[in-house]
Enzyme design. Structure first.
Site, PDB file in Angstrom:
ATOM      1  CB  CYS A 277      -0.973   0.012   1.173  1.00  0.00           C
ATOM      2  SG  CYS A 277      -1.222  -1.566   1.963  1.00  0.00           S
ATOM      3  NE  ARG A 306       1.710  -9.503   5.075  1.00  0.00           N
ATOM      4  CZ  ARG A 306       0.429  -9.407   4.799  1.00  0.00           C
ATOM      5  NH1 ARG A 306      -0.425 -10.246   5.352  1.00  0.00           N
ATOM      6  NH2 ARG A 306      -0.022  -8.467   3.992  1.00  0.00           N
ATOM      7  CD  GLN A 324      -0.776  -8.635  -0.470  1.00  0.00           C
ATOM      8  OE1 GLN A 324      -1.669  -7.919  -0.934  1.00  0.00           O
ATOM      9  NE2 GLN A 324      -0.269  -8.453   0.729  1.00  0.00           N
ATOM     10  CG  ASP A 326      -1.988  -5.411  -3.043  1.00  0.00           C
ATOM     11  OD1 ASP A 326      -3.208  -5.310  -2.832  1.00  0.00           O
ATOM     12  OD2 ASP A 326      -1.120  -4.866  -2.336  1.00  0.00           O
ATOM     13  CG  HIS A 328      -3.499  -0.379  -2.723  1.00  0.00           C
ATOM     14  ND1 HIS A 328      -2.365  -1.105  -3.022  1.00  0.00           N
ATOM     15  CD2 HIS A 328      -3.854  -0.713  -1.465  1.00  0.00           C
ATOM     16  CE1 HIS A 328      -2.041  -1.839  -1.965  1.00  0.00           C
ATOM     17  NE2 HIS A 328      -2.921  -1.631  -1.006  1.00  0.00           N
ATOM     18  CE  LYS A 412     -10.651  -7.875   8.008  1.00  0.00           C
ATOM     19  NZ  LYS A 412      -9.388  -8.494   8.239  1.00  0.00           N
ATOM     20  CG  HIS A 458      -6.000  -1.765   1.324  1.00  0.00           C
ATOM     21  ND1 HIS A 458      -4.667  -1.584   1.550  1.00  0.00           N
ATOM     22  CD2 HIS A 458      -6.636  -0.784   2.010  1.00  0.00           C
ATOM     23  CE1 HIS A 458      -4.506  -0.533   2.337  1.00  0.00           C
ATOM     24  NE2 HIS A 458      -5.676  -0.035   2.637  1.00  0.00           N
TER      25      HIS A 458
HETATM   26  C1  TSB Z   1      -4.995  -6.448  -0.165  1.00  0.00           C
HETATM   27  N1  TSB Z   1      -2.764  -4.272   2.001  1.00  0.00           N
HETATM   28  C2  TSB Z   1      -3.700  -5.329   1.734  1.00  0.00           C
HETATM   29  C3  TSB Z   1      -3.774  -5.572   0.226  1.00  0.00           C
HETATM   30  O1  TSB Z   1      -3.877  -4.336  -0.449  1.00  0.00           O
HETATM   31  C4  TSB Z   1      -3.207  -6.601   2.443  1.00  0.00           C
HETATM   32  O2  TSB Z   1      -2.017  -6.843   2.525  1.00  0.00           O
HETATM   33  N2  TSB Z   1      -4.151  -7.390   2.928  1.00  0.00           N
HETATM   34  S1  TSB Z   1      -3.852  -8.767   3.709  1.00  0.00           S
HETATM   35  O3  TSB Z   1      -2.937  -8.555   4.784  1.00  0.00           O
HETATM   36  O4  TSB Z   1      -5.130  -9.314   4.064  1.00  0.00           O
HETATM   37  O5  TSB Z   1      -3.158  -9.739   2.707  1.00  0.00           O
HETATM   38  C5  TSB Z   1      -3.753 -10.031   1.475  1.00  0.00           C
HETATM   39  C6  TSB Z   1      -3.928 -11.514   1.278  1.00  0.00           C
HETATM   40  O6  TSB Z   1      -2.679 -12.180   1.357  1.00  0.00           O
HETATM   41  C7  TSB Z   1      -4.772 -12.215   2.340  1.00  0.00           C
HETATM   42  O7  TSB Z   1      -6.136 -12.059   2.064  1.00  0.00           O
HETATM   43  C8  TSB Z   1      -4.321 -13.651   2.203  1.00  0.00           C
HETATM   44  O8  TSB Z   1      -5.059 -14.306   1.192  1.00  0.00           O
HETATM   45  C9  TSB Z   1      -2.883 -13.540   1.740  1.00  0.00           C
HETATM   46  N3  TSB Z   1      -1.900 -13.841   2.803  1.00  0.00           N
HETATM   47  C10 TSB Z   1      -1.738 -13.178   3.960  1.00  0.00           C
HETATM   48  N4  TSB Z   1      -0.735 -13.715   4.686  1.00  0.00           N
HETATM   49  C11 TSB Z   1      -0.257 -14.756   3.962  1.00  0.00           C
HETATM   50  C12 TSB Z   1       0.792 -15.708   4.162  1.00  0.00           C
HETATM   51  N5  TSB Z   1       1.543 -15.689   5.256  1.00  0.00           N
HETATM   52  N6  TSB Z   1       1.020 -16.643   3.212  1.00  0.00           N
HETATM   53  C13 TSB Z   1       0.269 -16.652   2.086  1.00  0.00           C
HETATM   54  N7  TSB Z   1      -0.712 -15.782   1.836  1.00  0.00           N
HETATM   55  C14 TSB Z   1      -0.985 -14.840   2.755  1.00  0.00           C
HETATM   56 ZN    ZN Z   2      -3.045  -2.640   0.739  1.00  0.00          ZN
END
Ligand code: TSB
Ligand code: ZN
Length: 584
Positions: A277, A306, A324, A326, A328, A412, A458
């Site tokens: 983001c 992460r 992702q 992803d 925005h 959300k 997001h």
């Molecule tokens: C959608 N900033 C928002 C983005 O713009 C975001 O990061 N959202 S999130 O934290 O929910 O992450 C997005 C998606 O990543 C989650 O819905 C999930 O499907 C996936 N995700 C999250 N953590 C993990 C992980 N550790 N391993 C694999 N996929 C993951």
């Molecule tokens: Zn985001």
């Protein structure tokens, strides 16, 4: 699968069975000390300190046998209530129990013990009346588990089991577990060479092998096309940012424990990004915007890092390095409903294309009684929540509401799915955000020439390519639809001496038409090769012999089917090209 924790009768039965197991373990390992033994969705487990002993595969049947013996003896189970002082005295040789007792509040908790035969354990209960009732159980698996889940503590031995009232129920459950094990994406991922892990790369850092890379590329192309059609612009941004970037976004204060530690480079402090983001906010801010430009949709297939606990990482489903799908979306407050609707429609469209039905929509809202926990703009919240609800109703989407589960910055919608093994996870997500545009001082000029603040959505349709791939592996049991299959066609010459040349010609033709094809020119029997084509789950197998060579035809067999069909080569190629483009 039945949720044992939530079924009152099975909960008691499984809890009692955990004690039975502990008693049996104590008989076999007199020095064993017990930490906690809760009931979980799938049954129960107990964490045990066996001193220097480690549980091995052959130990489970031994423990089960001892459990059966104790159960046959049929001792009654007695409950006794004691004071904290008495409890501390009774368990004075057991540091684990002392730890539990010391944390109990004398005023509000009754301390109770349960005794069966020669075994007493501290427990809230309730339990069944006699161990005789515990007949239909099975110890499922074992693992190491750090005391209190902390890697700095001692590794205990965790044994998992399950107990039912009737033999048939137990058998049905064991069959289900076996089926789930077969479906587990970690198993299929290894067998089909989709991904691997290596300790030199690190936990939660999967390596996508060539077969996995084909699947991922197809997913990327697929969603890229969809997003282009819907007016998304795609960018590439670095997977690091400075600490200041994440201080500006607020992640530094609220998300730091999920981030990798800081890297110092010259005068700058960098972090591996956990989210994209902040980068996308800066892309938006690169230009001035008028209300006429909005919505602006910035997409990226973006790698994030992460910190996930080492015990939580799992195949492709929960990783520490993820990509992702992803985007925005920058909208005016009036556009929230319309844009949200487009996102939900895209989710529905994608799930339909993949034939996915086993999922739930969860709408996370603010807890109206706890408003301080959330970004302070009552009107914005009320309007937005109402809009999200009405879009879901309009689209006829079934969903459940999770009050108090919204993020600080907005409500959300998530899509929840159940993996073959383990608890539910989120795939798609769409999160409204009132705050981030403010933190980055984003603006647009409205129709009166005034500066306004956009709202951000997001959204990730696949979630991550990693988790989505894990899920489709399990849903398809590794039998991918033609368009996703790493190998789409396997060509087997009936006889290498006579049909190899013709087979090579067909392979060339298929390749020239963009079809992923393999030639099995090994010196093996035809039947053997055909069987292997099945176990490798290749969608189409061509068998080319005299007839095919003479008539310039091909004969094919589909995965899982017995009959063979003969077609003119051009017709065959046209057919499968059509199937691939239609994603059948
Ligand atoms: C959608 N900033 C928002 C983005 O713009 C975001 O990061 N959202 S999130 O934290 O929910 O992450 C997005 C998606 O990543 C989650 O819905 C999930 O499907 C996936 N995700 C999250 N953590 C993990 C992980 N550790 N391993 C694999 N996929 C993951
Ligand atoms: Zn985001």
């Amino acid at each position: 699968m039945i949720n044992i924790k939530e079924n009152e009768k099975l909960n008691i039965l499984n809890h009692s069975c955990a004690h039975l197991m502990a008693q049996a373990v104590k008989h076999l390992y007199p020095n064993a000390k017990f930490w906690v033994g809760p009931v979980i969705e799938e049954g129960f487990y107990y964490d045990i300190d066996l001193g220097d002993d480690v549980i091995k595969e052959e130990d489970l049947p031994k423990i089960e046998k001892e459990m059966k013996k104790i159960s046959k003896d049929g001792k009654r189970i007695y409950r006794e209530e004691i004071t904290k002082e008495e409890a501390l005295e009774k368990f004075k040789d057991d540091p684990y129990k002392i730890d539990l007792i010391e944390r109990m509040d004398e005023e509000s908790t009754v301390i109770s013990c349960y005794t069966q035969g020669d075994f007493t354990d501290l427990c809230r209960g309730p339990h069944v009346e006699t161990v005789k009732e515990l007949k239909h159980f099975k110890l499922i698996k074992f693992s190491g588990a750090y005391w209190k889940g902390d890697a700095k503590n001692k590794m205990l031995q965790r044994i998992y089991g399950v107990c039912f009232e009737r033999e048939e129920e137990l058998n049905e459950h064991l069959e289900f577990l076996e089926e789930a094990k077969q479906r587990d994406h970690r198993k299929i991922g290894k067998e089909q060479e989709i991904f691997m892990n290596h300790e030199l790369v690190g936990a939660g850092m999967p390596l996508w092998l060539p077969n996995g890379a084909i699947i991922r590329k197809q997913l990327e192309n697929y969603i890229y096309e969809k997003e282009r059609k819907l007016g998304y612009d795609h960018v590439y941004t670095p997977c690091v940012g400075t600490v200041d970037l994440y201080k500006t976004s607020g992640h530094w204060d609220h998300y730091k424990e999920n981030m990798f530690p800081v890297m110092q480079v010259d005068e700058e402090e960098f972090v591996l990004r956990p989210m994209n983001c902040p980068h996308h906010m800066l892309v938006y801010k690169n230009k001035l915007h008028s209300y006429r430009d909005l919505p602006i949709r910035i997409g990226e297939f973006a790698t994030d890092f992460r910190y996930e606990a080492s015990g939580a990482v799992k195949g492709l489903e929960r990783v520490r390095c993820m990509c992702q799908n992803d985007a925005h979306l920058f909208v005016t407050p009036e556009q929230i409903g319309e844009e949200f609707k487009k996102v939900v429609s895209l989710i529905l469209d994608v799930y339909k294309d993949f034939g996915l039905n086993n999922y739930k929509f969860r709408l996370s809202l603010r807890d109206p009684l706890d408003k301080e926990k959330y970004f302070d703009d009552d009107n914005m919240w009320n309007e937005a929540e109402e809009k999200l609800r009405s879009v879901l109703n309009e689209l006829g989407v079934e969903y459940f509401e999770a009050i108090g589960e919204a993020a600080f910055y907005g409500p959300k919608l998530d899509v929840e799915v159940k993996p073959a093994v383990g608890p539910e996870v989120t795939l798609s997500t769409c999160q409204l955000d009132f705050l981030l545009p403010r933190r980055f001082e984003l603006s647009y000029i409205d129709s009166n020439g005034e500066k306004q603040i956009p709202v951000v959505l997001h959204r990730a349709i696949f979630g991550t390519f990693d988790r989505f791939t894990a899920f489709i592996i399990e849903e398809t049991k590794g039998v991918f639809p033609l368009w996703l299959s790493p190998v789409q066609v396997n060509v087997i010459p009936v006889n290498l001496e006579y049909h190899l040349e013709y087979s090579r010609k067909i392979v060339e033709e298929l390749k020239n038409n963009g079809i992923r094809v393999e030639l099995d020119d090994r010196n093996e029997k035809l039947g053997y090769k055909m069987r292997e084509s099945q176990t490798k789950k290749i969608p189409i197998t061509l068998i080319l012999g005299d007839q095919e060579k003479e008539n310039n035809t091909i004969s094919y067999r589909l995965h899982g089917e017995k009959e063979t069909t003969t077609l003119n080569t051009e017709e065959f190629i046209e057919n499968i090209k059509k199937q691939i483009s239609e994603k059948k």
